[in-house]
Design an enzyme around this catalytic site. Structure first.
Site, PDB file in Angstrom:
ATOM      1  N   GLY A   1     -15.569   1.420  -6.132  1.00  0.00           N
ATOM      2  CA  GLY A   1     -17.032   1.636  -6.140  1.00  0.00           C
ATOM      3  C   GLY A   1     -17.756   0.422  -6.722  1.00  0.00           C
TER       4      GLY A   1
ATOM      5  CB  CYS B   1      -3.229   4.789   2.937  1.00  0.00           C
ATOM      6  SG  CYS B   1      -4.156   5.456   4.248  1.00  0.00           S
TER       7      CYS B   1
ATOM      8  CG  ASN C   1      -1.943   1.166   1.127  1.00  0.00           C
ATOM      9  OD1 ASN C   1      -1.841   2.098   0.581  1.00  0.00           O
ATOM     10  ND2 ASN C   1      -2.774   1.088   2.228  1.00  0.00           N
TER      11      ASN C   1
END
Lengths: 263, 317
Positions: free
Chosen positions: B258, B144, B141
């Site tokens: 989404g 973030c 990651n």
């Protein structure tokens, strides 16, 4: 693994209890049977712009019926308030730990504090405690207009009411009203705004008791996956404060463990 | 009557014939759906559905030591989406290995560990520990938006993104996925940089940086001021970026942003993703990852697609 579910529950009744406060009775057998005092259910809107569930405390559960009392505070709860009998709502099975009643014996006494929209869970709690042979006193505080006082009395609680405005009952807080009349108890429980929980926790400690307080925080998922709703607590056996999930590790925490003055 | 039966048998055959397998950097998933990190917990999500039904699960970002994350409130709802400023609160790699991973042991699914860090050393320290674990893939990651040092700091600069990727690749014994942030001017430049640095796959998008103000209180809603914006409202942005990145790199892409229904999965595959992750939808509906999988299967059957490759091939510009 513990099984949880999302289901459709039929609305049996919905009515206005006080200004901006609604009482919703659902037919939700699975949820009603599993419900314990101090737990909540997630209620979902069908407005696709409002994604997140609204966590609503369980006021009462009897047979197949689940009673939720909530305040209209935003678009989601407004949407709920417009739903009528016969319609269905998406809800979860009961979530959160609820009040811990494992140490309570028949003949004990309990002191309950509810503030505003924190009063509803006291109904189920009073009922449960009364059924356990506990003598229950409930102090309910409101800004101006009371609700659920009859239900608290019917649940077996000796009840007193306080309002900030003085319109009903004592003028002042539920805690000051209870202190004025000299109420005490073996077990202390509270649900309401943070300043009230802090005051109750402190008063309980002064009496050598540890209050069980139900915390509230903005939730994401409401079931423990997103870690959005945290509260800083310091368990007795830990050196450092830890961030606990309100939805999963709570909402009920020990008053002695919660950091109330963080913000 | 016989005709009906034959038709029913035909449908059953079609159901049997669906082959949802995908191979991501040499790891075979039984279907192209995983969870988005930060929206899945073995214990909590597993209380709602059988984790074995997913192609893979991606666990919440884990760091070398426990992180407390940001102060509350950390969540705000927005039109068709939400903001979070959790800030990668996590119990650290020890607790991950001792508590989270054992919860996933009995399940027939691939495990992707999302790795968080403030520095290259911290990323590498976690990767070294995960090398000896049962996880199947690593997702780094570097995107973030809620963590200032490290996190997004590495994800917005191609050179730094490449440096992290190289360092991790040098020690990783598992395939490395680099998770990209959309909060950049040209995401293809970052994607190319991590591909050149040896990344085995790319996942995108992480959340978009957003904000909300409570107009009645005159205050910011999030204690951290800003938060990561996710949910159905961000899908068009995510889809556009997957489409762009597909045309810039050859390595597999895990698309997310989404995804809320079966056809959303197909859209991402057509845009160039090889697999997808379901995130915020699981907060709206805890069983969303498996529900979306079933919807995707129904879509494939309806469309007459037998494989994931068929879905991708059906896209024509």
């Amino acid at each position: 693994m513990e099984e949880k579910k999302i289901m459709m529950a039929e609305i049996l009744r919905q009515e206005l209890l006080a200004k901006g406060v609604m009482k919703l009775v659902l037919c939700a057998p699975e949820a009603a049977r599993a419900a314990r005092a101090g737990q909540f259910v997630n209620v979902y809107t069908e407005d696709s712009a409002l994604l997140l569930p609204r966590p609503i405390s369980i006021c009462d559960a009897e047979g197949d019926r689940l009673t939720l009392v909530y305040g209209i505070v935003g678009r989601g709860t407004q949407w709920f308030s417009k739903r009528c009998a016969g319609e269905h709502l998406r809800i979860s099975t009961p979530l959160g730990n609820g009040y811990d009643l494992s140490d309570i014996k028949p003949g004990d006494s309990a002191l309950l504090f509810g503030g505003g929209i924190g009063v509803p869970p006291m109904v189920k709690l009073a009922k449960t405690l009364t059924a356990m042979g506990v003598s229950v006193r409930a102090a309910a505080g409101f800004r101006d207009e009371s609700f659920l006082l009859e239900e608290l009395s019917a649940a077996g609680a000796q009840t007193l009411c306080a309002t900030d405005s003085g319109r009903e009952g004592y003028r002042g807080t539920a805690l000051s009203a209870a202190e004025d009349v000299g109420w005490s108890g073996d077990h202390w429980f509270a649900c309401g705004p943070k300043p009230m929980l802090a005051a109750v926790a402190k008063a309980a400690l002064a009496c050598g008791k540890d209050a069980q307080v139900s915390m509230e925080e903005r939730m994401g998922c409401g079931y423990g996956a997103c870690v959005g709703c945290t509260v800083d607590v310091k368990p007795q056996d830990a050196m450092q404060p830890v961030r606990k999930k309100v939805c999963k590790d709570g909402p009920v925490f020990l008053g002695s463990e919660v950091f109330f003055d963080e913000r | 009557m016989n005709g009906n039966r034959a038709a029913a048998a035909g449908v059953q055959q079609a159901a049997k014939a669906l082959d949802l397998r995908v191979s991501i950097a040499g790891v075979e998933w039984k279907n192209p759906i995983t969870t988005a990190s930060g929206t899945f917990s073995a214990r909590e999500s597993g209380a709602f559905y059988d984790i074995s039904r997913l192609g893979a699960v991606t666990t919440k970002g884990v760091a070398e030591v426990p992180w407390a994350g940001n102060p509350s409130p950390r969540i705000a709802e927005t039109y068709g989406g939400m903001l979070n400023s959790v800030g990668l609160q996590n119990p650290g790699i020890d607790a991950y290995l001792n508590e989270e991973l054992p919860c996933l042991a009995g399940f027939d699914t691939k495990v992707i560990a999302n790795v968080a860090g403030h520095s290259i050393e911290e990323y590498c320290a976690v990767v070294e520990r995960l090398n000896e674990s049962s996880v199947d893939m690593l997702e780094i990651n570097i995107s973030c938006p809620n963590v200032k040092e490290g996190g997004i700091g590495f994800g917005v600069d191609p050179a730094q993104a490449a440096t992290v990727t190289k360092a991790v690749k040098a020690i990783a014994k598992k395939p490395v996925i680099i998770k990209l942030t959309p909060n950049v001017t040209d995401i293809t430049a970052i994607a190319k940089a991590v591909e050149d640095a040896g990344a085995d796959a790319i996942s995108l998008i992480n959340t978009l940086l957003g904000m909300r103000i409570d107009a009645r209180k005159g205050r910011l809603v999030l204690a951290n001021k800003t938060g990561g914006f996710s949910g159905p409202a961000v899908k068009p942005v995510a889809l556009r970026m997957v489409y762009q990145v597909r045309r810039a790199v050859k390595i597999p892409i895990i698309g997310l942003g989404g995804i809320s229904c079966g056809e959303d999965v197909a859209e991402f595959l057509m845009a160039g993703a090889d697999a997808v992750a379901v995130g915020t939808a699981a907060l709206t509906n805890p069983t969303a990852p498996v529900d979306i999988l079933e919807e995707f299967k129904a879509y494939m059957q309806e469309m007459g697609f037998a494989t994931v490759a068929d879905v991708k091939r059906a896209f024509r510009e």
